[in-house]
Motif scaffolding. Structure first.
Motif, PDB file in Angstrom:
ATOM      1  N   SER A  14       0.827  -1.205   0.000  1.00 22.09           N
ATOM      2  CA  SER A  14       0.000   0.000   0.000  1.00 22.09           C
ATOM      3  C   SER A  14       0.863   1.258   0.000  1.00 22.09           C
ATOM      4  CB  SER A  14      -0.934   0.014   1.218  1.00 22.09           C
ATOM      5  OG  SER A  14      -0.189   0.004   2.432  1.00 22.09           O
ATOM      6  N   GLN A  29       3.873   1.444  -1.326  1.00 23.65           N
ATOM      7  CA  GLN A  29       4.442   1.539  -2.672  1.00 23.65           C
ATOM      8  C   GLN A  29       3.457   2.185  -3.642  1.00 23.65           C
ATOM      9  OE1 GLN A  29       5.481  -2.519  -3.539  1.00 23.65           O
ATOM     10  NE2 GLN A  29       7.357  -2.471  -2.314  1.00 23.65           N
ATOM     11  N   GLU A  30       2.187   1.832  -3.505  1.00 22.87           N
ATOM     12  CA  GLU A  30       1.163   2.455  -4.342  1.00 22.87           C
ATOM     13  C   GLU A  30       1.017   3.938  -4.009  1.00 22.87           C
ATOM     14  OE1 GLU A  30      -0.525   1.279  -6.962  1.00 22.87           O
ATOM     15  OE2 GLU A  30       0.856  -0.423  -6.764  1.00 22.87           O
ATOM     16  N   ARG A  31       1.090   4.259  -2.733  1.00 23.82           N
ATOM     17  CA  ARG A  31       1.024   5.675  -2.321  1.00 23.82           C
ATOM     18  C   ARG A  31       2.196   6.453  -2.904  1.00 23.82           C
ATOM     19  NH1 ARG A  31       1.830   8.064   3.847  1.00 23.82           N
ATOM     20  NH2 ARG A  31       1.613  10.261   3.276  1.00 23.82           N
ATOM     21  N   LYS A  33       3.822   5.834  -5.651  1.00 24.35           N
ATOM     22  CA  LYS A  33       3.578   6.034  -7.086  1.00 24.35           C
ATOM     23  C   LYS A  33       2.606   7.193  -7.317  1.00 24.35           C
ATOM     24  CE  LYS A  33       4.367   1.234  -8.534  1.00 24.35           C
ATOM     25  NZ  LYS A  33       3.723   0.017  -9.092  1.00 24.35           N
ATOM     26  N   ARG A  34       1.551   7.230  -6.501  1.00 21.16           N
ATOM     27  CA  ARG A  34       0.550   8.293  -6.660  1.00 21.16           C
ATOM     28  C   ARG A  34       1.141   9.661  -6.363  1.00 21.16           C
ATOM     29  NH1 ARG A  34      -2.625   4.729  -3.619  1.00 21.16           N
ATOM     30  NH2 ARG A  34      -2.443   6.122  -1.818  1.00 21.16           N
ATOM     31  N   GLU A  35       1.884   9.758  -5.269  1.00 23.72           N
ATOM     32  CA  GLU A  35       2.399  11.064  -4.851  1.00 23.72           C
ATOM     33  C   GLU A  35       3.559  11.530  -5.716  1.00 23.72           C
ATOM     34  OE1 GLU A  35       2.894  11.812  -0.736  1.00 23.72           O
ATOM     35  OE2 GLU A  35       1.083  10.707  -0.142  1.00 23.72           O
ATOM     36  N   ALA A  62       3.900  10.996  -8.791  1.00 22.76           N
ATOM     37  CA  ALA A  62       3.349  11.429 -10.081  1.00 22.76           C
ATOM     38  C   ALA A  62       2.934  12.890 -10.052  1.00 22.76           C
ATOM     39  CB  ALA A  62       2.152  10.550 -10.453  1.00 22.76           C
ATOM     40  N   LYS A  63       2.737  13.448  -8.875  1.00 21.30           N
ATOM     41  CA  LYS A  63       2.330  14.841  -8.733  1.00 21.30           C
ATOM     42  C   LYS A  63       3.524  15.788  -8.637  1.00 21.30           C
ATOM     43  CE  LYS A  63      -1.696  13.354  -6.019  1.00 21.30           C
ATOM     44  NZ  LYS A  63      -2.351  13.437  -4.683  1.00 21.30           N
ATOM     45  N   GLU A 105      11.812  10.492  -4.456  1.00 17.03           N
ATOM     46  CA  GLU A 105      11.225   9.413  -3.663  1.00 17.03           C
ATOM     47  C   GLU A 105      11.726   9.467  -2.227  1.00 17.03           C
ATOM     48  OE1 GLU A 105      10.581   6.081  -7.215  1.00 17.03           O
ATOM     49  OE2 GLU A 105      12.034   5.718  -5.597  1.00 17.03           O
TER      50      GLU A 105
END
Length: 328
Positions: free
Chosen positions: A34, A36-38, A40-42, A44-45, A246
């Motif tokens: 979860s 790792q998905e967060r 990726k989302r953040e 991207a911004k 990151e």
């Protein structure tokens, strides 16, 4: 603040940390699915989140923006094989501070004691808990400071005095940071070099943080048992994989997680620190970059200055430069 200062040592300053054996591991390897998905989302911004070498082009001008690490690592030798031809052909090289400018720091500090000392208002014992003040006094006594001296020193400077990590440079000739290597090549090839700021501007940005917030960060650090080497290793690995943004996000997520304090307050303090140390300086550097003459320029600054809405890359993009990622 001490943990932030250590992070600064590896991202933004010319200091070298020598301490015990490195005990850190890359925090990215321990992220849950979860998280790792967060990430990726953040990420991207974040504008220009990846890459340590970008070319900004406008008309006939090309600006090579290079993200550096100020502490050395032998892996930089291969990076310099790529960068050397760029530096040799440049019309000018701009660094955060040149060695000549940095040499002025001791005199400036001596003549501007207000950057180091608390000259008005409450002293540290009045701003910190009794237990934390006692802990700090003992630590500073080991460095030769009496409690009455420590009480008048700004927390950012105490943090710098106490900063320790076992995770220094790697390999032979690790002492020489990328900025130093770039400056050496420019000097040997008689390429004009210049400073983006004065020797004390970086230190002044630390001193501009409200004194009570400096004290809060120092108190948080003294109370935290988290391994700061993890932050250093994460940042170093992220730098060489050209993914420093990151590590910056993970820093905000993880620092002081073991302390009972609202996360919103931690985020406020960290972002305030980054605004002073990164964002404001980035904006102050832009007029220097834009007025420097030449069709080919090299701008070499700590890699943490590159990504983000107020990063050097996005600031150039907003001024009409087209951006392309280059080899590093």
């Amino acid at each position: 603040m001490l943990r932030l200062i250590i992070f600064v040592l590896f991202c933004l300053t010319s200091a070298t940390v020598a301490a015990a054996q490195c005990r850190g591991t890359d925090l990215r390897d321990r992220l849950t699915p979860s998280a790792q998905e967060r990430l990726k989302r953040e990420i991207a911004k974040v504008p220009f989140a990846y890459g340590n070498h970008w070319i900004a082009t406008k008309g006939k001008q090309r600006i090579h923006v290079i993200g550096t690490q100020h502490t050395g690592d032998s892996r930089m030798r291969s990076i310099m094989r790529t960068l050397r031809p760029v530096i040799e052909k440049a019309d000018a090289v701009l660094l955060e501070v040149t060695r000549l400018e940095l040499a002025k720091m001791e005199n400036v500090l001596r003549d501007n004691r207000s950057l180091i000392l608390i000259t008005k208002g409450p002293t540290l014992p009045q701003m910190m808990s009794a237990a934390t003040w006692s802990q700090l006094s003992v630590l500073m006594k080991l460095q030769g400071y009496a409690p009455e001296q420590t009480a008048l020193i700004q927390p950012w400077y105490l943090s710098l005095s106490l900063a320790q990590s076992g995770c220094g440079g790697r390999g032979f000739a690790s002492y020489s940071g990328l900025d130093d290597r770039i400056e050496d090549v420019a000097i040997r090839n008689r390429v004009p070099i210049g400073s983006l700021e004065r020797s004390m501007d970086g230190v002044s940005s630390l001193a501009k943080q409200p004194i009570r917030d400096q004290a809060k960060l120092l108190e948080l650090d003294l109370a935290s048992d988290l391994n700061i080497d993890d932050q250093v290793v994460t940042q170093r690995n992220a730098y060489f994989s050209e993914t420093l943004a990151e590590a910056l996000l993970i820093k905000e997520w993880t620092m002081y997680r073991d302390i009972d304090i609202p996360r919103s307050e931690v985020v406020r303090l960290l972002r305030q620190f980054d605004n002073l140390l990164l964002d404001r300086r980035n904006k102050a550097w832009m007029p220097v970059i834009l007025r420097t003459k030449g069709n080919t320029l090299v701008v070499a600054v700590g890699a943490a200055h590159l990504p983000g809405r107020n990063g050097i890359l996005n600031l150039l993009h907003k001024r009409g430069y087209s951006m392309s990622r280059a080899a590093f």
